[in-house]
Write an enzyme that holds these catalytic residues in place. Structure first.
Site: not given
Ligand code: AMP
Length: 176
Positions: A61, A98
């Site tokens: 994205r 996450e």
């Molecule tokens: P993080 O590494 O935990 O900051 O997660 C960020 C990545 O995971 C990004 O590339 C987002 O596209 C995806 N992502 C994580 N949590 C979500 C969420 N609640 N909604 C949409 N995309 C998420």
């Protein structure tokens, strides 16, 4: 910033990809011409005077606005991809997400020491993905690095920003 049109058009998908996750679906922002224009304009305004020479987009994205903003800024665009997708020599970083563990890669010749880099992704949650990308980019020793997201999740316990030191400026278009 929290533009009302963006907030109104962002789709929330409960329990995707696993129960308990409120998935912020930016495809509804990408498909709307006004939202697409607003997002590109807002990021362009934030970085137009920073001398950005490369925009790094995170798969997948982060590719959409990353490439559009690179074009507006007169910068090049670099893909940071999931493992095994980039054809030439790469550098890799593995990190916790996450929901699970992941690896990202960037081409070995993607960035030089003369570059000023903007790294872009759609969403900041725990910060693991961007911290891994930031580490990869810093490994090239560019002049300066900036970070931008469309959305920052302001949920207790996530603390995505804490992954980064004061040496990097982080901007987001929406905090939810
Ligand atoms: P993080 O590494 O935990 O900051 O997660 C960020 C990545 O995971 C990004 O590339 C987002 O596209 C995806 N992502 C994580 N949590 C979500 C969420 N609640 N909604 C949409 N995309 C998420």
């Amino acid at each position: 910033m929290n533009n009302e049109i963006l907030l109104k058009n962002l789709r929330n998908v409960p329990d995707f990809p696993i129960p308990g996750i409120q998935f912020k679906d930016v495809t509804t922002l990408f498909k709307d011409p006004e939202c697409l224009r607003i997002m590109v304009d807002e990021i362009y305004e934030l970085y137009k005077d920073k001398g950005i020479t490369k925009v790094v987009g995170l798969e997948s994205r982060g590719f959409v606005l990353g490439a559009a903003v690179a074009l507006r800024l007169g910068a090049g665009f670099v893909m940071c991809r999931k493992p095994g997708k980039l054809p030439a020599q790469t550098r890799k970083a593995t990190y916790m997400k996450e929901y699970g563990k992941d690896t990202i890669e960037i081409h070995d010749d993607a960035i030089t020491e003369d570059d000023v880099v903007l790294i872009h992704d759609d969403l900041l949650a725990t910060g693991g993905t961007m911290a891994a990308a930031y580490g990869l980019v810093k490994g090239f020793n560019p002049k300066k690095t900036f970070i931008n997201f469309i959305i920052e999740l302001a949920i207790e316990g996530l603390n995505g920003r804490e992954c980064f030191g004061d040496d990097v400026e982080i901007t987001t278009l929406m905090t939810i």
